[in-house]
Design a protein around this motif. Structure first.
Motif, PDB file in Angstrom:
ATOM      1  N   ASN A 154      11.695  -5.785 -15.730  1.00  0.00           N
ATOM      2  CA  ASN A 154      10.781  -6.760 -16.321  1.00  0.00           C
ATOM      3  C   ASN A 154       9.403  -6.617 -15.695  1.00  0.00           C
ATOM      4  O   ASN A 154       9.203  -5.837 -14.761  1.00  0.00           O
ATOM      5  N   GLU A 155       8.448  -7.384 -16.191  1.00  0.00           N
ATOM      6  CA  GLU A 155       7.066  -7.270 -15.704  1.00  0.00           C
ATOM      7  C   GLU A 155       6.928  -7.696 -14.244  1.00  0.00           C
ATOM      8  O   GLU A 155       6.082  -7.180 -13.519  1.00  0.00           O
ATOM      9  N   LYS A 156       7.758  -8.629 -13.799  1.00  0.00           N
ATOM     10  CA  LYS A 156       7.711  -9.037 -12.395  1.00  0.00           C
ATOM     11  C   LYS A 156       8.055  -7.861 -11.490  1.00  0.00           C
ATOM     12  O   LYS A 156       7.389  -7.627 -10.472  1.00  0.00           O
ATOM     13  N   GLU A 157       9.090  -7.104 -11.867  1.00  0.00           N
ATOM     14  CA  GLU A 157       9.464  -5.928 -11.079  1.00  0.00           C
ATOM     15  C   GLU A 157       8.412  -4.837 -11.187  1.00  0.00           C
ATOM     16  O   GLU A 157       8.118  -4.155 -10.198  1.00  0.00           O
ATOM     17  N   TRP A 158       7.857  -4.656 -12.393  1.00  0.00           N
ATOM     18  CA  TRP A 158       6.788  -3.659 -12.547  1.00  0.00           C
ATOM     19  C   TRP A 158       5.601  -4.005 -11.641  1.00  0.00           C
ATOM     20  O   TRP A 158       5.030  -3.122 -10.982  1.00  0.00           O
ATOM     21  N   SER A 159       5.227  -5.270 -11.619  1.00  0.00           N
ATOM     22  CA  SER A 159       4.089  -5.692 -10.783  1.00  0.00           C
ATOM     23  C   SER A 159       4.358  -5.453  -9.312  1.00  0.00           C
ATOM     24  O   SER A 159       3.495  -4.955  -8.581  1.00  0.00           O
ATOM     25  N   LYS A 160       5.569  -5.791  -8.880  1.00  0.00           N
ATOM     26  CA  LYS A 160       5.927  -5.603  -7.466  1.00  0.00           C
ATOM     27  C   LYS A 160       5.867  -4.134  -7.087  1.00  0.00           C
ATOM     28  O   LYS A 160       5.378  -3.773  -6.019  1.00  0.00           O
ATOM     29  N   LEU A 161       6.354  -3.273  -7.981  1.00  0.00           N
ATOM     30  CA  LEU A 161       6.353  -1.840  -7.714  1.00  0.00           C
ATOM     31  C   LEU A 161       4.940  -1.279  -7.695  1.00  0.00           C
ATOM     32  O   LEU A 161       4.558  -0.538  -6.779  1.00  0.00           O
ATOM     33  N   GLU A 162       4.137  -1.644  -8.684  1.00  0.00           N
ATOM     34  CA  GLU A 162       2.799  -1.077  -8.807  1.00  0.00           C
ATOM     35  C   GLU A 162       1.842  -1.588  -7.735  1.00  0.00           C
ATOM     36  O   GLU A 162       0.882  -0.912  -7.372  1.00  0.00           O
ATOM     37  N   GLU A 163       2.097  -2.782  -7.211  1.00  0.00           N
ATOM     38  CA  GLU A 163       1.227  -3.336  -6.163  1.00  0.00           C
ATOM     39  C   GLU A 163       1.495  -2.715  -4.795  1.00  0.00           C
ATOM     40  O   GLU A 163       0.643  -2.776  -3.911  1.00  0.00           O
ATOM     41  N   ASP A 164       2.663  -2.124  -4.613  1.00  0.00           N
ATOM     42  CA  ASP A 164       3.016  -1.524  -3.323  1.00  0.00           C
ATOM     43  C   ASP A 164       2.814  -0.011  -3.389  1.00  0.00           C
ATOM     44  O   ASP A 164       3.698   0.733  -3.812  1.00  0.00           O
ATOM     45  N   GLU A 165       1.649   0.436  -2.982  1.00  0.00           N
ATOM     46  CA  GLU A 165       1.312   1.859  -3.054  1.00  0.00           C
ATOM     47  C   GLU A 165       2.194   2.720  -2.158  1.00  0.00           C
ATOM     48  O   GLU A 165       2.368   3.913  -2.400  1.00  0.00           O
ATOM     49  N   SER A 166       2.791   2.107  -1.123  1.00  0.00           N
ATOM     50  CA  SER A 166       3.637   2.889  -0.222  1.00  0.00           C
ATOM     51  C   SER A 166       4.883   3.416  -0.931  1.00  0.00           C
ATOM     52  O   SER A 166       5.498   4.386  -0.491  1.00  0.00           O
ATOM     53  N   CYS A 167       5.255   2.788  -2.064  1.00  0.00           N
ATOM     54  CA  CYS A 167       6.428   3.242  -2.816  1.00  0.00           C
ATOM     55  C   CYS A 167       6.236   4.643  -3.385  1.00  0.00           C
ATOM     56  O   CYS A 167       7.217   5.328  -3.689  1.00  0.00           O
ATOM     57  N   LEU A 168       4.982   5.075  -3.526  1.00  0.00           N
ATOM     58  CA  LEU A 168       4.717   6.404  -4.059  1.00  0.00           C
ATOM     59  C   LEU A 168       5.299   7.498  -3.177  1.00  0.00           C
ATOM     60  O   LEU A 168       5.690   8.565  -3.662  1.00  0.00           O
ATOM     61  N   ILE A 169       5.368   7.233  -1.861  1.00  0.00           N
ATOM     62  CA  ILE A 169       5.923   8.236  -0.942  1.00  0.00           C
ATOM     63  C   ILE A 169       7.194   7.751  -0.236  1.00  0.00           C
ATOM     64  O   ILE A 169       7.890   8.538   0.394  1.00  0.00           O
ATOM     65  N   GLU A 170       7.498   6.446  -0.352  1.00  0.00           N
ATOM     66  CA  GLU A 170       8.713   5.919   0.277  1.00  0.00           C
ATOM     67  C   GLU A 170       9.820   5.630  -0.736  1.00  0.00           C
ATOM     68  O   GLU A 170      10.956   5.380  -0.354  1.00  0.00           O
TER      69      GLU A 170
END
Length: 398
Positions: free
Chosen positions: A136-152
């Motif tokens: 959902n959009e809440k999960e999308w927002s959480k993912l996109e706001e955390d730039e560290s997820c790009l490498i973690e």
């Protein structure tokens, strides 16, 4: 397959059936597991599942148990134009037991309970991507706001664990452990327990974390690999974290490269893994000799040296402050207790070098009679060694 169905136990101790979604996820996890390890084509599904869930039922999970997730993937993910590409992805993680601070297994290791389920506290996010996209959009927002997820990895943002682990039904009762914070008994978890992630994965154990006796057999003193592996499992068995253990071993690697005969040949004034002084008048050496004689132990053995090092650490009442310097970003109190709480191998290496090795470049005593070290010898080497040992030995545990 009804006898193998999962269920929840609510706060009243009553059986609560799983939802249809949870049953579906459990079935998928069983299928995936069966595809990977089922080798006997003559074995029926019921026979296979019975063996799978009964084999390790009595092996309870303890601190540092290895966990896997059915949705963890090392694969690259492209989501809404962003590339989630984890360097050296890891589809396993280690359990950190915090909910049961009293009951221990094999003297030192903390038993895990159904309450050890907090993401980031008990279960570090898997350093990889989740096979499922945000729901959902809440999960999308959480993912996109955390730039560290790009490498973690996307798991860091998407992991959403249920409130308790689930135990399989069995005729034999599960062990229960006293939880002081909740002032009550809490169920332990075993190799057959499962934890549901609301994002779709099912977390299951790979290794219980209990140290097999084979890892604690006396190593060959002439084999540095055996010595390093023995020390790793020895200090884990004593209840140290991976980070603290790596910090200890990073220092030993600097002191002797786990090669006692060679180190003593190169420096006849020192002996052993931790390079104690060969001067019989040295106070620490005298204490070691006295302790070994009292306990009837051979000081030449790796096991004896590790036991005495642990004894020295655990009875140390000499906290030292490591001041800010180019190798230490902030003032650091160094003691046995702070070693146990070290957050990284590098931090543990600095703490151990300070309060145990006492290898300062210079020191002073302040007006409160507190000892300060300005820096420690070969600080960067010790920290780098700890990081190397950490990666290498954690890899061997999986």
């Amino acid at each position: 397959m009804s006898e193998f169905e999962l269920y929840h136990i609510d706060d009243r101790g009553q059986k609560v059936d799983l939802s249809d979604e949870q049953k579906e996820l459990a079935d998928k996890a069983k299928d995936r597991c069966a595809e990977k390890i089922k080798k006997d084509p003559e074995m029926t599904e019921d026979e296979y599942m019975a063996e799978l869930y009964s084999k390790d039922h009595d092996e309870y999970l303890v601190n540092n148990a290895v966990l896997q997730c059915s949705m963890a993937t090392p694969d690259f993910k492209l989501l809404r134009g962003k590339a989630y590409n984890v360097p050296s992805p890891d589809t396993t993680t280690f359990l950190n037991v915090t909910e049961n601070p009293k009951a221990k297994c094999c003297v030192y290791l903390y038993h895990a309970t159904v309450k050890d389920r907090k993401a980031g506290v008990n279960i570090p996010p898997f350093r990889c991507n989740c096979d499922r996209e945000p729901h959902n959009e809440k999960e999308w927002s959480k993912l996109e706001e955390d730039e560290s997820c790009l490498i973690e990895g996307t798991c860091k943002a998407l992991i959403n664990l249920c409130d308790e682990w689930d135990n399989l039904p069995t005729e034999k009762s599960y062990m229960m452990f006293w939880n002081e914070d909740r002032q009550g008994m809490v169920l332990g978890i075993t190799m057959s327990s499962m934890l549901f992630c609301r994002h779709g994965g099912i977390i299951t154990p790979v290794e219980s974390g209990q140290i097999d006796d084979q890892y604690l057999l006396e190593p060959d003193i002439n084999d540095p690999i055996q010595v390093q592996e023995y020390m790793w499992f020895f200090f884990l068995h004593k209840g140290f974290s991976h980070e603290a253990t790596a910090g200890i071993l990073g220092n030993v690697k600097r002191e002797c490269e786990f090669n006692i005969p060679l180190a003593e040949k190169q420096n006849p004034n020192r002996f052993g893994l931790f390079q104690w002084s060969n001067n019989q008048d040295d106070n620490r050496t005298q204490e070691f000799i006295k302790w070994a004689n009292t306990n009837g132990l051979d000081m030449e053995l790796v096991s004896t040296q590790c036991e005495y090092a642990y004894h020295e650490m655990a009875t140390s009442t000499w906290p030292i402050i490591l001041d800010v310097n180019e190798n230490n970003a902030s003032e650091l109190l160094c003691s046995y207790d702070t070693l146990l709480e070290a957050q990284t191998p590098a931090e543990a290496a600095r703490i151990f070098a300070t309060f145990f090795e006492r290898c300062c470049t210079s020191y002073y005593i302040d007006s409160n009679k507190q000892i300060h070290y300005c820096d420690i010898q070969h600080s960067q080497d010790r920290q780098n060694n700890a990081a190397i040992v950490y990666i290498e030995m954690r890899g061997k545990m999986k």
